[in-house]
Design an enzyme around this catalytic site. Structure first.
Site, PDB file in Angstrom:
ATOM      1  N   GLU A  84      40.743  34.299  42.716  1.00 40.97           N
ATOM      2  CA  GLU A  84      41.831  35.263  42.728  1.00 40.97           C
ATOM      3  C   GLU A  84      41.290  36.653  43.008  1.00 40.97           C
ATOM      4  O   GLU A  84      40.185  37.001  42.596  1.00 40.97           O
ATOM      5  CB  GLU A  84      42.564  35.239  41.388  1.00 40.97           C
ATOM      6  CG  GLU A  84      43.318  33.944  41.191  1.00 40.97           C
ATOM      7  CD  GLU A  84      44.200  33.946  39.958  1.00 40.97           C
ATOM      8  OE1 GLU A  84      45.318  33.427  40.052  1.00 40.97           O
ATOM      9  OE2 GLU A  84      43.782  34.452  38.915  1.00 40.97           O
ATOM     10  N   CYS A  98      33.617  35.126  27.152  1.00 41.08           N
ATOM     11  CA  CYS A  98      34.198  36.125  26.240  1.00 41.08           C
ATOM     12  C   CYS A  98      35.487  35.557  25.640  1.00 41.08           C
ATOM     13  O   CYS A  98      36.294  34.948  26.342  1.00 41.08           O
ATOM     14  CB  CYS A  98      34.488  37.424  26.988  1.00 41.08           C
ATOM     15  SG  CYS A  98      33.009  38.193  27.667  1.00 41.08           S
ATOM     16  N   GLY A 142      34.417  36.526  37.002  1.00 37.23           N
ATOM     17  CA  GLY A 142      32.963  36.428  37.059  1.00 37.23           C
ATOM     18  C   GLY A 142      32.205  37.629  36.534  1.00 37.23           C
ATOM     19  O   GLY A 142      32.763  38.687  36.292  1.00 37.23           O
ATOM     20  N   GLU A 143      30.903  37.402  36.334  1.00 39.30           N
ATOM     21  CA  GLU A 143      29.996  38.456  35.875  1.00 39.30           C
ATOM     22  C   GLU A 143      29.122  38.865  37.068  1.00 39.30           C
ATOM     23  O   GLU A 143      28.215  38.098  37.461  1.00 39.30           O
ATOM     24  CB  GLU A 143      29.155  37.920  34.700  1.00 39.30           C
ATOM     25  CG  GLU A 143      27.964  38.764  34.308  1.00 39.30           C
ATOM     26  CD  GLU A 143      28.289  40.245  34.093  1.00 39.30           C
ATOM     27  OE1 GLU A 143      29.340  40.564  33.510  1.00 39.30           O
ATOM     28  OE2 GLU A 143      27.489  41.085  34.534  1.00 39.30           O
ATOM     29  N   SER A 177      31.309  46.647  29.723  1.00 34.42           N
ATOM     30  CA  SER A 177      32.325  46.160  28.794  1.00 34.42           C
ATOM     31  C   SER A 177      31.720  46.132  27.398  1.00 34.42           C
ATOM     32  O   SER A 177      30.927  45.256  27.074  1.00 34.42           O
ATOM     33  CB  SER A 177      32.773  44.755  29.207  1.00 34.42           C
ATOM     34  OG  SER A 177      33.395  44.814  30.463  1.00 34.42           O
ATOM     35  N   LEU A 178      32.099  47.103  26.589  1.00 37.73           N
ATOM     36  CA  LEU A 178      31.471  47.257  25.279  1.00 37.73           C
ATOM     37  C   LEU A 178      32.284  46.515  24.214  1.00 37.73           C
ATOM     38  O   LEU A 178      31.783  45.634  23.538  1.00 37.73           O
ATOM     39  CB  LEU A 178      31.364  48.758  24.976  1.00 37.73           C
ATOM     40  CG  LEU A 178      30.512  49.181  23.803  1.00 37.73           C
ATOM     41  CD1 LEU A 178      29.095  48.685  23.927  1.00 37.73           C
ATOM     42  CD2 LEU A 178      30.528  50.710  23.677  1.00 37.73           C
ATOM     43  N   ASN A 231      45.317  42.241  27.219  1.00 39.02           N
ATOM     44  CA  ASN A 231      46.367  41.512  27.935  1.00 39.02           C
ATOM     45  C   ASN A 231      46.382  40.090  27.403  1.00 39.02           C
ATOM     46  O   ASN A 231      45.333  39.470  27.268  1.00 39.02           O
ATOM     47  CB  ASN A 231      46.073  41.479  29.440  1.00 39.02           C
ATOM     48  CG  ASN A 231      46.166  42.858  30.052  1.00 39.02           C
ATOM     49  OD1 ASN A 231      47.152  43.565  29.881  1.00 39.02           O
ATOM     50  ND2 ASN A 231      45.122  43.270  30.753  1.00 39.02           N
ATOM     51  N   CYS A 276      43.683  42.476  33.902  1.00 40.24           N
ATOM     52  CA  CYS A 276      42.299  42.225  33.474  1.00 40.24           C
ATOM     53  C   CYS A 276      42.251  41.024  32.549  1.00 40.24           C
ATOM     54  O   CYS A 276      42.999  40.950  31.583  1.00 40.24           O
ATOM     55  CB  CYS A 276      41.782  43.410  32.678  1.00 40.24           C
ATOM     56  SG  CYS A 276      41.204  44.727  33.687  1.00 40.24           S
TER      57      CYS A 276
HETATM   58  N1  SAH Z   1      32.329  40.264  33.769  1.00 38.80           N
HETATM   59  C1  SAH Z   1      32.607  41.641  34.002  1.00 38.80           C
HETATM   60  C2  SAH Z   1      33.762  41.894  34.951  1.00 38.80           C
HETATM   61  C3  SAH Z   1      34.991  41.056  34.821  1.00 38.80           C
HETATM   62  S1  SAH Z   1      36.173  41.419  33.568  1.00 38.80           S
HETATM   63  C4  SAH Z   1      32.830  42.353  32.696  1.00 38.80           C
HETATM   64  O1  SAH Z   1      32.915  41.708  31.668  1.00 38.80           O
HETATM   65  O2  SAH Z   1      32.856  43.575  32.677  1.00 38.80           O
HETATM   66  C5  SAH Z   1      36.756  43.036  33.856  1.00 38.80           C
HETATM   67  C6  SAH Z   1      37.220  43.714  32.579  1.00 38.80           C
HETATM   68  O3  SAH Z   1      38.380  43.078  32.037  1.00 38.80           O
HETATM   69  C7  SAH Z   1      36.164  43.668  31.481  1.00 38.80           C
HETATM   70  O4  SAH Z   1      36.077  44.910  30.846  1.00 38.80           O
HETATM   71  C8  SAH Z   1      36.741  42.623  30.558  1.00 38.80           C
HETATM   72  O5  SAH Z   1      36.212  42.707  29.274  1.00 38.80           O
HETATM   73  C9  SAH Z   1      38.213  42.924  30.650  1.00 38.80           C
HETATM   74  N2  SAH Z   1      39.057  41.875  30.095  1.00 38.80           N
HETATM   75  C10 SAH Z   1      38.769  40.566  29.977  1.00 38.80           C
HETATM   76  N3  SAH Z   1      39.785  39.918  29.376  1.00 38.80           N
HETATM   77  C11 SAH Z   1      40.740  40.839  29.117  1.00 38.80           C
HETATM   78  C12 SAH Z   1      42.028  40.790  28.514  1.00 38.80           C
HETATM   79  N4  SAH Z   1      42.548  39.644  28.071  1.00 38.80           N
HETATM   80  N5  SAH Z   1      42.717  41.937  28.429  1.00 38.80           N
HETATM   81  C13 SAH Z   1      42.218  43.095  28.907  1.00 38.80           C
HETATM   82  N6  SAH Z   1      41.019  43.205  29.486  1.00 38.80           N
HETATM   83  C14 SAH Z   1      40.268  42.094  29.589  1.00 38.80           C
END
Ligand code: SAH
Length: 335
Positions: free
Chosen positions: A83, A108, A153-154, A208-209, A288, A329
């Protein structure tokens, strides 16, 4: 998987080097065209390439649209789905949210992509072609002004392909490095590599902290290590020493989840952590829904941002787009 340029070089080793540049130019100029558009190549070469190498590595499977966001489900040559999202940004231009892997191994707790596990890395072509795909979808007078690696993805776990894709995109579009953000869970071994890699372009980095409590963070992000927060701070200090200036700050993303990381104490601890690093911005994102947790109330969100602001943290409350079509996200999971 070998890229189309490598395949070309292998097939036609006697072609001069500048052909590569010409092919790349044609690929970006005619995203929905064909090898016939690479008119600097001879007819027999174009015919051979048409038979053996796809002009576009992804095909459109389906598209969902909302007011200012579009999500495309794209099919790879081996039949997998990814996507990618096109979002209207504050400058009324488009931001493209790119995927770097099919699925993700980071797992995560709050993220739908993580639930799929990792299928495979995307190739350089598949990353670049998400940008080309959206270029073919927008109107002539419209413009893609920003790219974010915040899809599936990461990106740091697919370091080499992401790096080559970044360089190809920078070479063939009008986007400058500060218009591109690579977001990572904080995959430190690769981030270390990046600091000493002359070929890594000076794009922006977002981390992403989501928690500055090491136990709580480990629960949310299993990829976290016991000493992660200290190690990350060290990395950030080294990064800022090397790249830090007005154009190169670091951004921390903090996903706010009800009852998990949204208390006043959490906000104060976060402020302290950011101050211990220095020049950094914080993006607050409301969770979200992916069926795992609950989103915080608007009041909680505002109070959290308020505490950060009063602590003189440069904070942005990131507006969330696309939840109506599960394109926000963390919601990308190629259903
Ligand atoms: N793997 C990378 C990039 C992909 S996710 C990363 O973790 O940064 C992009 C962003 O969306 C990250 O900050 C992630 O933590 C956030 N994200 C993941 N799930 C989410 C959710 N359910 N609601 C809001 N943000 C989310």
């Amino acid at each position: 998987m070998i890229t189309r340029i490598e395949q070309f070089k292998k097939k036609f080793p006697k072609e001069p080097k500048f052909r590569i540049k010409q092919i790349q130019e044609a690929l970006f100029k005619f995203p929905d065209g064909s090898w016939e558009d690479a008119t600097t190549l001879s007819k027999p070469i174009r015919e051979e390439l048409t038979k053996s190498i796809p002009w576009m590595s992804l095909t459109l499977e389906s598209m969902q649209e909302d007011f200012d966001v579009r999500k495309a489900l794209l099919k790879t040559q081996d039949g997998q789905m990814i996507e990618t999202v096109l979002m209207m940004n504050a400058k009324e231009q488009w931001t493209v949210c790119l995927s770097s892997q099919i699925g993700c191994a980071m797992n995560c707790a709050f993220c739908a992509t993580g639930k799929m596990g990792l299928k495979r890395n995307l190739t350089e072509d598949e990353i670049v072609d998400q940008v080309r795909f959206w270029q073919s979808q927008i109107q002539l007078e419209e413009r893609i002004s920003n790219l974010v690696f915040m899809g599936m993805g990461e990106p740091m776990a697919n370091y080499d392909s992401v790096k080559s894709a970044l360089n190809t995109i920078l070479d063939n579009t009008d986007l400058g490095p500060v218009k591109i953000t690579v977001s990572t869970v904080g995959f430190l071994p690769r981030m270390d590599l990046m600091l000493d890699d002359p070929d890594w372009p000076e794009v922006r980095i977002a981390i992403s902290l989501h928690s500055v409590d090491s136990i709580a963070r480990k629960k949310l992000m299993p990829s976290s290590t016991p000493d992660f927060l200290n190690d990350l701070r060290d990395w950030c200090l080294r990064y800022l020493e090397k790249f830090g200036n007005n154009r190169h700050h670091l951004t921390f993303e903090y996903l706010l989840i009800k009852g998990i990381n949204d208390s006043e104490t959490d906000a104060k601890k976060l402020a302290r952590y950011i101050h211990s690093i220095g020049h950094a911005k914080v993006n607050i994102i409301a969770y979200n829904d992916t069926g795992m947790f609950e989103a915080p109330s608007t009041a909680t969100l505002e109070r959290f941002c308020d505490i950060l602001q009063r602590s003189e943290i440069d904070v942005l409350r990131r507006r969330s787009l696309g939840s109506g079509i599960s394109a926000a996200c963390g919601q990308l999971a190629n259903q």
